[in-house]
Design an enzyme around this catalytic site. Structure first.
Site, PDB file in Angstrom:
ATOM      1  N   ASP A  19       0.871  -1.169   0.000  1.00 56.85           N
ATOM      2  CA  ASP A  19       0.000   0.000   0.000  1.00 56.85           C
ATOM      3  C   ASP A  19       0.913   1.225   0.000  1.00 56.85           C
ATOM      4  OD1 ASP A  19      -2.339   1.602   0.284  1.00 56.85           O
ATOM      5  OD2 ASP A  19      -1.961   1.731   2.436  1.00 56.85           O
ATOM      6  N   ASP A  21      -0.054   5.134   0.995  1.00 56.47           N
ATOM      7  CA  ASP A  21      -0.220   6.110   2.071  1.00 56.47           C
ATOM      8  C   ASP A  21      -0.175   5.425   3.439  1.00 56.47           C
ATOM      9  OD1 ASP A  21      -0.735   8.317   0.248  1.00 56.47           O
ATOM     10  OD2 ASP A  21      -2.661   7.342  -0.149  1.00 56.47           O
TER      11      ASP A  21
END
Length: 258
Positions: A19, A21
């Site tokens: 991922d 952020d």
């Protein structure tokens, strides 16, 4: 569970899917701030028009429960549903001032864009150390993010070239892939890499993200505890939870080599 991080047999895996952020870049806070600004303005105006009390968006609880890790318009839908609010769906090209699901989502995205244009994007150094070490071992890497700002963030952070593939909000929209906690975006990344899910690792800091990793049948799901959510990450699908991904770089590794 923490002891398991020292027992990872990386030779079992051919790719690691990250991922963005909150995992690679310290941009999750920007998203949280923008969601709150956008929703609070909308809720305050709506409350005044209906002579109702204003209940602000909770940047901790509401963010984690309804929008963190999700595709932008999904985040709008989930949060509005939690307040019993129904809005027209609108269209993806709705202007930010239009009060539709897409309009609110685009309003939030415009806020993020303004901040990204004005501020430096910081990375988590431990995460980047792990990525460099993985590449040194011949393990492939990809980014799987709900954000449509993903390309700009990767470029601003100077790490775009470290990832072979990217599945972001633009790709998900073009391919009609449901967002996390559905596993489809992660599965698409593995498919493009030509790697079976059981040979891939998912790395996430969001509850919806570890749920996606578990639902996709991936070989290992690693949770990154940025907000004191270690237990919840484990309960929702993480096999291992760490505070910093640098913890996963073997102690025998020579940092000067990567």
């Amino acid at each position: 569970m923490d002891d398991l991080k020292n027992e990872i047999d990386w030779s079992r895996y051919e790719a690691v899917l990250f991922d963005l952020d909150g995992v690679l870049t310290a941009t999750a806070k920007i998203h949280s701030i923008c969601w709150k600004r956008m929703f609070d303005a909308f809720l305050k105006r709506r409350a005044a028009e209906r002579n109702e009390s204003f209940e602000p968006f909770d940047a901790d609880q509401d963010y984690k429960a309804y929008v963190d890790g999700r595709l932008r318009y999904d985040g709008v839908r989930f949060f509005l549903a939690s307040r019993g609010i129904e809005l027209p769906e609108g269209a993806v090209d709705d202007p930010p001032e239009r009060e539709t699901v897409c309009g609110l989502g685009n309003r939030k995205d415009a806020m993020v864009g303004e901040i990204l244009a004005a501020e430096q994007v910081d990375v988590f150094e431990g995460s980047i150390r792990l990525v460099r070490w993985l590449l040194q071992q011949g393990i492939r890497t990809a980014v799987v993010s709900a954000s449509k700002n993903c390309p700009a963030v990767l470029q601003a952070a100077g790490i775009a070239e470290m990832f072979e593939q990217r599945i972001d909000g633009h790709v998900a929209e073009a391919l009609c892939l449901p967002g996390k906690p559905a596993p489809d975006t992660y599965l698409k990344a593995a498919e493009i890499l030509g790697i079976a899910p059981e040979k891939a690792v998912v790395v996430e800091d969001a509850i919806s993200g570890v749920q996606a990793g578990r639902a996709g049948g991936f070989g290992l799901v690693i949770g990154v505890d940025r907000h004191g959510d270690a237990e919840r990450l484990a309960d929702h699908g993480a096999d291992i939870v760490v505070k910093d991904l640098g913890e996963l770089v073997p102690e025998t590794a020579n940092p000067q080599e990567f």
